[in-house]
Design an enzyme around this catalytic site. Structure first.
Site, PDB file in Angstrom:
ATOM      1  N   ARG A 106      -6.627  -4.169   6.583  1.00 58.37           N
ATOM      2  CA  ARG A 106      -7.727  -4.663   5.753  1.00 58.37           C
ATOM      3  C   ARG A 106      -8.149  -3.548   4.808  1.00 58.37           C
ATOM      4  NH1 ARG A 106      -6.716  -9.162   6.674  1.00 58.37           N
ATOM      5  NH2 ARG A 106      -7.930 -10.756   7.757  1.00 58.37           N
ATOM      6  N   HIS A 142      -2.064  -8.199  -1.300  1.00 58.29           N
ATOM      7  CA  HIS A 142      -2.501  -8.759  -0.016  1.00 58.29           C
ATOM      8  C   HIS A 142      -1.646  -9.975   0.377  1.00 58.29           C
ATOM      9  CE1 HIS A 142      -6.102  -9.268   2.928  1.00 58.29           C
ATOM     10  NE2 HIS A 142      -4.943  -9.553   3.489  1.00 58.29           N
TER      11      HIS A 142
END
Lengths: 314, 314
Positions: A229, A277
């Site tokens: 993350r 991502h």
């Protein structure tokens, strides 16, 4: 037995269609329409607006539509119902593809080859180290981390893992806790971060940690691969560490702000590889089928699988 | 019991030093100095000048210093002594690193990510296929090919192999011979070539073969990865096939002429990745130790291992 789909940033329609097809005996509702809050038994969420799941008296479970649940944990009016993570073999395989790809790119100096190809330079003396000479350290030994360590090991890397609490990861050497972290970092040439984002892990990838990575390894300096993350990393520290040689290179799939703003110096840094991502995006069909399967098994009397421990945040 | 080191294009001195250290009871000689040809029992060769190994009446074996022996087969005055290939676990691991790296780069569209990074484009919708949706076909099922198929399989690819004569490769589907080749190509999205270079395989990677690769696969067109020998490929056909869409991309470690001349359009072709024939360079120390070990075991009465079948050329 209604199912409430609560998402933000995504088009909700395809999710409604998928769940309507998989659970034809249920009514599927969304936040944007009127519905009776007492009829909602299940909620599926991806970054639902905070508070929007409050006041659902018959809620039996909240399902996250992605691997992480940090998007849920930020909602202080989240109901008491169990929170269920996605554990999707497809997602696990994809994450390991990403991790192995980028460790191999660093091992085999692919960026140097790219530059040499642009310059039409044939560097026959190029002799990269073998995988067994390079120490990869995987932070986070959940389903994703354990699969990545196994596959890195098959490729020949010298692999170890670290997690907050002691964990077994097959043949891999594992470390845990704060004391184990120092030892783990000192033997790590490529640091792969697959940690969940919690209050404890926020900002863990900072200059103090980078300075503890192995010196004298075969790659000319420590390398960071973060596919966990963005909140785990301090981007100013990554840039400073690349600048002063504390880090040699970084591959980042996640960022403090996503999409990564055009003004970020990470985009054009010669030692940084940026991906959007998508290291381990699950197929929506696979996620929907997983959640529908959990609902059916739960109603047949089986316990929910992959329930999040709220105190740990994962 | 002299050892003759016969190389061209390489500095011979480090090889003399390595073998002198490993076999201190032998005299190590080179082509560039006077020596008694009757005293030579072993020759180690890398591209020795043709004819330079003729007239060695007591020669017991010729050792190749690299994985291929095509550089030996071109010498029509090569002595009758057994020819021994290098089979080095290090070299095998390195070749599999290269093969898995480049298959993953194609799977994960790394070149597209590279271009998007240059343009600061965040393409969150990018959702590459999973490895299990992509069919890799490995031509050549010797030690290198079998190791590559095993590791590609662990990474999730749908893998098959082809070889001239029927071979077993663990759980992998294998094809053989001319009939099997057509079927093998028709199910292949990424063709990985690890064949030896022989009279039969020279130029096998040509436009007729490319046209038989799978259509409609998940990568948008067939992809070639050649890490075998440059003589296996017809570079004009690769360029033409990239131009007309028969091939989507190519990764080449080997070339018809090496070093690849600056005039070659392969250097700057946007769909071609060039590496300088270093997919699987063995460490000189590992090769020397392997050859010295073979000599000691041979003299202790054991048969030589990894002897080339001259009629097949590998």
């Amino acid at each position: 037995m209604n199912l409430l789909i609560a998402v933000s940033g995504w088009d909700v329609t395809p999710w409604v269609e998928r769940f309507a097809a998989l659970l034809p005996d249920r009514k599927v509702v969304t936040l944007g329409e009127p519905f009776d809050r007492r009829d909602v038994h299940y909620a599926v969420s991806w970054k639902h607006p905070p508070g929007s799941l409050a006041g659902l008296p018959n809620l039996a479970a909240v399902f996250s539509l992605g691997a992480g649940v940090d998007h849920l944990m930020g909602d202080d009016r989240l109901p008491e119902a169990p929170i269920v993570r996605v554990v999707d073999p497809d997602l696990t395989d994809r994450m390991s593809e990403y991790v192995v790809l980028h460790c191999l790119m660093h091992l085999r100096r692919q960026r140097r080859h790219d530059a040499q190809q642009r310059d039409k330079v044939w560097d026959a003396a190029a002799h990269p180290p073998a995988a067994r000479e390079v120490r990869v350290g995987v932070m986070g030994l959940g389903v994703l981390g354990r699969d990545a360590t196994r596959k890195l090991n098959v490729m020949g890397f010298d692999v170890a893992g670290w997690s907050r609490s002691p964990k077994n990861a097959g043949d891999i050497t594992t470390y845990s806790g704060d004391a184990g972290l120092v030892e783990f970092l000192a033997r790590t040439d490529i640091l792969v971060c697959l940690l969940p984002l919690t209050a404890e892990t926020r900002g863990i990838l900072n200059k103090e940690l980078f300075a503890r990575l192995a010196q004298g390894g075969r790659l000319g300096g420590p390398i960071l691969v973060n596919a966990g993350r963005g909140g785990l990393q301090v981007e100013a520290d990554i840039l400073a560490s690349l600048g002063d040689g504390t880090l040699k290179a970084a591959t980042l799939d996640v960022f403090e702000t996503e999409p990564l703003p055009p003004s970020s110096p990470l985009w054009s840094h010669p030692a940084v590889t940026v991906t959007p991502h998508n290291a381990a995006t699950s197929e929506a069909d696979a996620i929907s089928a997983y959640i529908a399967g959990q609902i059916r098994r739960f109603e047949a009397g089986e316990p929910l699988a992959n329930v999040v421990q709220r105190d740990l945040g994962y």
